[in-house]
Every structure is written in C-alpha cells, then in structure tokens.
Enzyme design. Sequence first.
Site, PDB file in Angstrom:
ATOM      1  N   GLU A   1       0.866  -1.189   0.000  1.00 44.90           N
ATOM      2  CA  GLU A   1       0.000   0.000   0.000  1.00 44.90           C
ATOM      3  C   GLU A   1       0.895   1.230   0.000  1.00 44.90           C
ATOM      4  OE1 GLU A   1      -3.243   0.978  -0.249  1.00 44.90           O
ATOM      5  OE2 GLU A   1      -2.327   2.960  -0.028  1.00 44.90           O
TER       6      GLU A   1
ATOM      7  N   THR B   1      -9.337   5.516  -2.277  1.00 47.31           N
ATOM      8  CA  THR B   1     -10.753   5.633  -2.617  1.00 47.31           C
ATOM      9  C   THR B   1     -11.665   5.115  -1.506  1.00 47.31           C
ATOM     10  OG1 THR B   1     -10.317   5.570  -4.981  1.00 47.31           O
ATOM     11  CG2 THR B   1     -12.476   4.799  -4.281  1.00 47.31           C
TER      12      THR B   1
ATOM     13  N   SER C   1     -19.080   6.062   0.301  1.00 44.92           N
ATOM     14  CA  SER C   1     -20.318   6.437   1.001  1.00 44.92           C
ATOM     15  C   SER C   1     -20.686   5.469   2.115  1.00 44.92           C
ATOM     16  CB  SER C   1     -21.486   6.512   0.021  1.00 44.92           C
ATOM     17  OG  SER C   1     -21.278   7.491  -0.942  1.00 44.92           O
TER      18      SER C   1
ATOM     19  N   ILE D   1     -22.205   2.534   1.851  1.00 46.75           N
ATOM     20  CA  ILE D   1     -23.487   1.838   1.673  1.00 46.75           C
ATOM     21  C   ILE D   1     -23.235   0.419   1.167  1.00 46.75           C
ATOM     22  CG2 ILE D   1     -25.702   1.838   0.462  1.00 46.75           C
ATOM     23  CD1 ILE D   1     -25.257   4.860   0.017  1.00 46.75           C
TER      24      ILE D   1
ATOM     25  N   HIS E   1     -25.055  -1.821  -0.819  1.00 46.00           N
ATOM     26  CA  HIS E   1     -26.230  -1.648  -1.663  1.00 46.00           C
ATOM     27  C   HIS E   1     -27.158  -2.849  -1.604  1.00 46.00           C
ATOM     28  CE1 HIS E   1     -25.211   2.211  -3.379  1.00 46.00           C
ATOM     29  NE2 HIS E   1     -23.950   1.792  -3.465  1.00 46.00           N
TER      30      HIS E   1
ATOM     31  N   ARG F   1     -13.771   7.815  -7.720  1.00 43.76           N
ATOM     32  CA  ARG F   1     -14.102   6.473  -8.171  1.00 43.76           C
ATOM     33  C   ARG F   1     -13.119   6.119  -9.295  1.00 43.76           C
ATOM     34  NH1 ARG F   1     -18.398   9.930  -8.129  1.00 43.76           N
ATOM     35  NH2 ARG F   1     -20.264   9.419  -6.945  1.00 43.76           N
TER      36      ARG F   1
ATOM     37  N   ILE G   1     -13.122  -0.799 -10.130  1.00 47.59           N
ATOM     38  CA  ILE G   1     -14.079  -1.111  -9.062  1.00 47.59           C
ATOM     39  C   ILE G   1     -14.683   0.186  -8.543  1.00 47.59           C
ATOM     40  CG2 ILE G   1     -14.469  -2.392  -6.934  1.00 47.59           C
ATOM     41  CD1 ILE G   1     -13.321  -4.173  -9.120  1.00 47.59           C
TER      42      ILE G   1
ATOM     43  N   CYS H   1      -8.810  17.282  20.494  1.00 52.40           N
ATOM     44  CA  CYS H   1      -8.121  16.007  20.669  1.00 52.40           C
ATOM     45  C   CYS H   1      -6.801  15.908  19.918  1.00 52.40           C
ATOM     46  CB  CYS H   1      -9.026  14.840  20.274  1.00 52.40           C
ATOM     47  SG  CYS H   1      -9.392  14.789  18.512  1.00 52.40           S
TER      48      CYS H   1
END
Lengths: 425, 506
Positions: free
Chosen positions: B55, B64, B69, B71, B73, B334, B358, B463
């Site tokens: 990474e 990304t 979001s 979700i 789906h 995206r 993706i 913080c």
Amino acid sequence: MISSKPAHLQGVYDVVVAGGGPAGLGAALAAREAGAERVLVVDREKEAGGILLQCIHAGFGLHHFKEELTGPEYAGRVLREALEHGVDVLSDAYALDVLPDKRIKLMSAEHGVTLIEARAAVLSMGARERTRAAIRIPGARPAGVLTAGFAQRLVNLQGCLPGRRVAILGSGDIGLIMARRLTLEGVEVVGVFELMPYANGLNRNIVQCLRDFDIPLHLSTTVVQVHGRERVEKVTVAPVDDHLKPVLSKAWDVPCDTLLVSIGLIPENELSRQMNLRLDPVTNGPVVNSAMETSRDGVFACGNVVHIHDLVDFVSAEAGLAGRWAGLAAQGRRPPEDNVRLSAGENVGYCVPHSLSTEREHTVYLRVRKPMEQSVIRLSSSDGRFTVDKKVRYVFPAEMINLKVGPRMLQNFHGDALRIDVLPR
Amino acid sequence: MLCARRSLRSRGLVARPAPVTMPELLDVVIIGGGVVGCAIARELTRYRLRVCLLEKECDVGFGTSKANSGIIHGGHHSDPRSVKGGLEWEGNQLWDALAADLGFGFKRIGELTIALSEADLPVLENLLSRGRAKGVTGLEMWTAEHVRAAEPNLSQDIIAALHAPTTGVVNPYEACFCLAESAVRNGLDLRTETTVLGLSLADGIWAVDTSGGTLHTRFVLNAAGLFSGDIAALAGAPALAIHPRKGEEYLLDKRLQGHITRVIFPCPSPVSKGILVIPTYDGTLMVGPTAHSVEDPLDLTTSAAGSDEVFSSVQRFAPGICPRDVIAQFAGLRAAADGDDFVIGPTSQKGFINIAGIQSPGLTAAPAIALRVVGLLRDEGLGLAPRDDFAPGLPAPVHFMSLSTEAQIELAERDPRYRRMSCRCEFITEGEILDAIGRGAKTLDGIKFRTRAGMGRCQGGFCAARCMELLARELDIPFTDVTKRGGGSWVAIPRLTGVAQEASHD
C-alpha cells in the site's frame, strides 16, 4: 502549578461545577461565599484554568481585578481564590453526564468513573472554535489548516510552531493574537482575510496585533480555495461583493504552508444536549433566567457555554451570579421568579439572560448583528405603550454590550415581554 | 517508551516489522490496500500461502475506500448482465458474516428510492423487477402515506418509493482496517508506505520493485484502484484506462441523528444513482456524492459548486437538510474503467491479474470479488491448501461510551487508560486511542478513522494535541514528527530558535 487535588471525593456535594475555566472557578467561589459547604470543580486538563492558560498575552483583568494580567495570571488568581475558599478542584477529570436526579457521572484519572451526588450544578464548559467545515472552504484537505486556538496551544503549551508562512482567515480575536504571537516567533504572517467589511476582533487587537507589526488586514476578502496535497501549499483569496459572494475574477494566490481559521466560537454544549436542556438557537447555549439557571431546576450555567464573551472579566461577573444562586439553591433557596421575557429585536443577535424581574437590578448582555454609529438601545413592550431608550455612540458585533436594567428604568412598564432593539438615532 | 512498544508487540497488537530482505518466493503480491485488496488478502490467508500486500499510503483504506459512502447496496441497482451486477447481490449477502467475524459495525437500515413525479414510477417498477429477477429479497413499493409514516422528515411531494430492506451501512475504512488486521494476524505481510516502481516477469516469476526493495512472487494482483492503469502498464499488460470520477460528500452535525433513518435515493437517471442522504453507521447524516470526471487521480478538492449541487439536489426531497449543519466535507475518486464495469480477470501477462474499475457498488461487492479472485487464482494454477489455524475473528474493541455505567466503572477501575476523555465530541477515551495505535494507527488520520476522535464537531481542535502526544509517546518519536496522514503532511515544526534547527527540518 497550583496543585490541590482532593484526595478523595465526597459522596455528596452542594455544588458540582463542570469545567474549571474562569467561569467555573468563579462560580465555585461564589457558591462558597453564598454558604455552600462542599463545592467541587471538575476540569479536564491537567491544571484548571481553562483556555486562559494558553493565552499568555496580557490584557486580562482590567475590569475584574483593576489591573492588567496575562491569561495564566488571571487563571492563577481565580484558581487560588477558589482554593483558598475551600473549593475542591479535581483536574484531569471529565463530567460525563448529569443524571435527572442530579447525580453526576465523573471520569477522573485518579478516581476512575464514579457517581457523585450534587444538590446543584453549574455548567461552565466554555466554547470551541468554529472550523473550516463550518464555512465550507472549498479545495483540498491537506495538513496545515487549523483553528487559531489549536495553533495557540501548539505554540504556547507544546512549544512548537504550526508552520513557517501563515495566512489567517477571519479577524476573530484569537486569530489577531496569533498573528502577533507567530510574528514574534519568527513565523511569516502573510495577512489576515476577513469576509465582512469590518474586523471581527476588538479594536485594540487590530491595532496592537496587526498594525504595530505591519500585518495586512484584507476586509471583504475570503479564502476561496485551499491548495496542497500533503501540506498546504497556497490559498486562493478573493474579494467579496455586497452579498458576500466571492468575485473570482479578482482572486489572487497567497503562498503559505498554513491556514489559520479564526471565525468565531460556539458554546460547547455536549453535556447540555445530553441533559436535554433548552438551548437558544442563536447563542447555541442554554436558555437561562436572570439567576443564570437553565431549563432544569438547580442546574445553572455561565461563561462561554451560555454565550461568547469578548472579555473574561464579564465571564467572571456572570459566574459570580450563577455560582451564588447555585450555592443558595443547594441550601434550598430558589432564585426568585422572573416576570418578564426578554427577546432580541432589530439589529440584536441575542440577549442574555432570556428573562428578568422588574424588581431587581440586572446586567443584560447583547450583541448587535451589524455595526451602527449614533444608535440607541430601545426596550419596548409588545404593545408599544412602553419604550425606554439608551443612547450609545457606536456598536459593533465584535463588542458585547452590557446593559444595566433595573426597577427604575422599568417603573412604567406593565406586561410580561420586553423587546430590545438597537436603532439608528 | 520503548517498553510500551515492546509490550504492545508482545500482545501481538503491532505488526511485525517487515524484514529488509525476503529471499523466499511469495505466492501472491497484492498491489493496493483498499477494501478490495484487503478483502482479497484476508480471503487468501485462509490458505497456506505467502501473501504480501503493498500500500503506497501510510494506512490501508486511505485511497478511494476512505471516501466511500459506506453503503452496502441492496442488490437491485446494477444491471444483472454486468460483472458488477452479479457481484453486487452476492457481496451484499456476505456482509453479515464478515461483520460478525471481524466485529465492525454493520446495520441493514434499508433504503428508499423515491418518486417525486409520475414519470419516476416506471423507473422504480423497473428497479423492482430487476431486483426480483436477481433474487433480491424484501423489495416492496411503498405508498406516499407509508413513506411519510416511516420517514416523516422527507418531502411531502414524494408520491411513492421502492423500499429495499437489504441495504446496509458500514464505515468503509473500518471494514478495511478489520480485514487487514485479520489478515495480518493470519500471516499477511502488510507493507504500507510502499510504492511499486516496476514489475518484470522472468521464468514465470514476477519481480516487484518497490520503494522498500524487490519482492519475488508467482502472482501479482492489481487492486491499485485509481492507479491500476499505471500498474498494468508497468506489468506490460494490455492497456487499462482508468477515469477518475469525483464524488463530494458533506457530513452533517450529529444533532440531525434520526432525522432520516434509511438511505434515500432520488429516482436514478440512466447515468447516475443521484445524490443521496446516507445515515452513516455512526448515526451522522451524510449527503452526496456528486459525480464528475476529473483528470488528476489525486484531485480530492471540494468545491462551492459541488456543495451547491449536493444541497440543492437533496433539499428537493429532504427539506430539513441545510449547509449550516456541515461539520466536514471531503471528496473521493471512483476508479471507473471503460464501459463502467468491473475489470476482473487474468491478462496476457501470465500471473498478472486485474481487479480494476471497481466503482460503485465496489464496497458491497468486495467480499464477493475476493472469493472470485481466489477462484481465479485456483484456475490459474495456484494450489490452495486450507490452513487449519486460520482465526476468523478479531478481539472486540472497547467503545467506552456505549458501555453501561456499571461496566464503565468496572473497566476504569481495572484499566487506568479508561480514565481520560481524549475526544470531547465523540467521547473517545485515551484507552481507545491507545488501542488504535496498538492496532496500527501511526498518524492522526489513522487514529481518527479507527476511533472517530477528531471526526466530530470540533474536527480535532481539542483532541489533536492529545492524540499527537500519545502517538509521540507510543511510537517513540518527537511530537513534531507526528503527521496527519504520513508523507509530507506534517502538523507542527520545532520552534525557529536558530538557523541550524530550521535547516535541519527542511
């Protein structure tokens, strides 16, 4: 460091104060002076004193102590006074909740999580700074965009610097103070950018922190874009039109590695919300009566948690009131009822307290929405049959107005609601 | 402070430092630690394989995935004839088990796709029949009255809605952290801040040149998201065009918690699912995303135009939502491939497999993608012998404020780390911050995305200094070496007391 932690917590306190800044310490002292036996101040920092501890500049205390002090000196005095009067100050601790039966859930480095009983409580958690997101500054999200108060903490408490070349958005007092502070540390302050056509900080700070150091103040100008991937590389600024919309055709780039944001404070009401207290949507603080009591009996509030003050001296005055009534409430004496509701009218952002009594003397704090010269503060009844005017030379949103209201002023007033307007003469 | 580190390590909470040289041959190198790379990595650690995940950022999920979001789906949105259409519903069904194993938050809160006019109704009907054909369970058309009763804060102009109870929410970064941590505990060699510089194939063995040395492996999985086109080019694989498409999101104050309780989709257009209202797993409302193509795969800027677009669009069906409540804004990109479908499969370069393009519903599909990739590797000749010591679970993190008062008292008594409040907005204790550092957080953002400290109303004003002190202490580095998210994202510098000191820091 003034140290004084209570070795053990008592089971029942007359008054528990959440937050050990000047508001909380002042309230605790006043509660003791009003006869409350056991008073506990809970503070989250290692040392009580609040944000004053990082305000190492002078200019505090001219009203309250009749001499000019630095922030830590002012904090030290109110802390010492509280301790000398037998207040327990528990630092490195946090008030997690005030339960409906006024038991208070505390977290403390020394005592763990405990429930203590309180006959009355004072909320004095202070305020937090508005952030970049509150005004949705567009652009990238690199490191180096921070609030002026965080920068102040970095410099004055952590002993390091937020960057080498700094732009400041907003002319709030903390930003102005930091412009000078950073300049003295050898940091280049490239300018202060203020959206409004007037400065948002106290005039003395404009003079002493900007003009004396030749730091440009750009009024009616705002940051329209933040650039930089990892760290801020520059900001784009643009003048705004009469509707405060940026005129992008006149934008220019300001190279810098840091953007300080000094765009105001918001009362810190995590605890108040948790307790379901009534909040004022304008101040974002609790609604209070003339004894600084919130919508919950026996729970009082003072200082920046109620509304934002410019001067700590007035915080201390308000704290004296809240603490005295909290102390009396703990001994079973309720504050007298108010008989008049107070509301903000023309060119008045808000007024605190939200109610008062025609029988007593009060100080009403208010803030105008826009500057005005040669103006008059008018108190009027809802039917318009009663009005009383008080002339004022000039008013600014940045300067809180203290209005003395008493039985003599209101002797011809009959009714249950008073409105305050600030009008041109 | 070294003692503190040693003790973390002995408890297995800190990843072992990667050896400088690794002479042995790896089975699989995964490039990209987003949710897809992490899901694949964890799936592969079920087998007796030597797997390494590379990474380039300082933490997994920081590309990304972080801006996703969140979700899961419902399963009915994508065309069943597409690759993503099939993986969407398959992936949806895998999230319960994954969340149960790894202990991250996942709630099936349901979604409503709303109709504001008669013209929208056929679109909803089409979604309904498409979903039913895929086998998506529980889809139901709701009347205006039903919508009003369930979501009273939505516009009174809504005439009908399609309800999908299968839709859920997760914190996408939390899913990444948990997948990666589980994989590391099962033997994954995770290397963050490691960039791939070159790929070459000789005698069936890939040499992967990285900023941290060269690795040798039989298989290379290209899960590099926005940069998968560049990785494919390095590997000499057929060209893979990736088009970044930006989405701006706006996170709202938690005072709006409960204002809307389901994910709300406007009636979709042929090109976009539209701008949504998303009750995040943590209870804050988020609105967005926009969808605009950009050139620069690093352009994460938000814009006044994007904000206007989001709020004007959402206010048509959720009038109570306004920009005043924004506490944070961000943008994600995206990684859209040509044809807007997932690109999953082997290439003409033997052993080099693409998992690219993706975009939505990529998070939903990620667990299904991982299974498909395992199947592909098997088909390509990788032997898959299951490990008998695979541990699917993770120790549950403490969420202090969700404990009962009795449990809080007991925990604070037993462990003094739970006696200090580090984040006043989200109520995160010092113990939770230390736990996050023990689990791999090395930066302020690493802490923020693991614990929420710094994510609330004050955005770190309170913080950040505390977290910096804890990072400096636990990682045994100077306070001024703490970064926001690695690389050049420094937060503070030493005082400019002399020329030498200033120069030494440049």
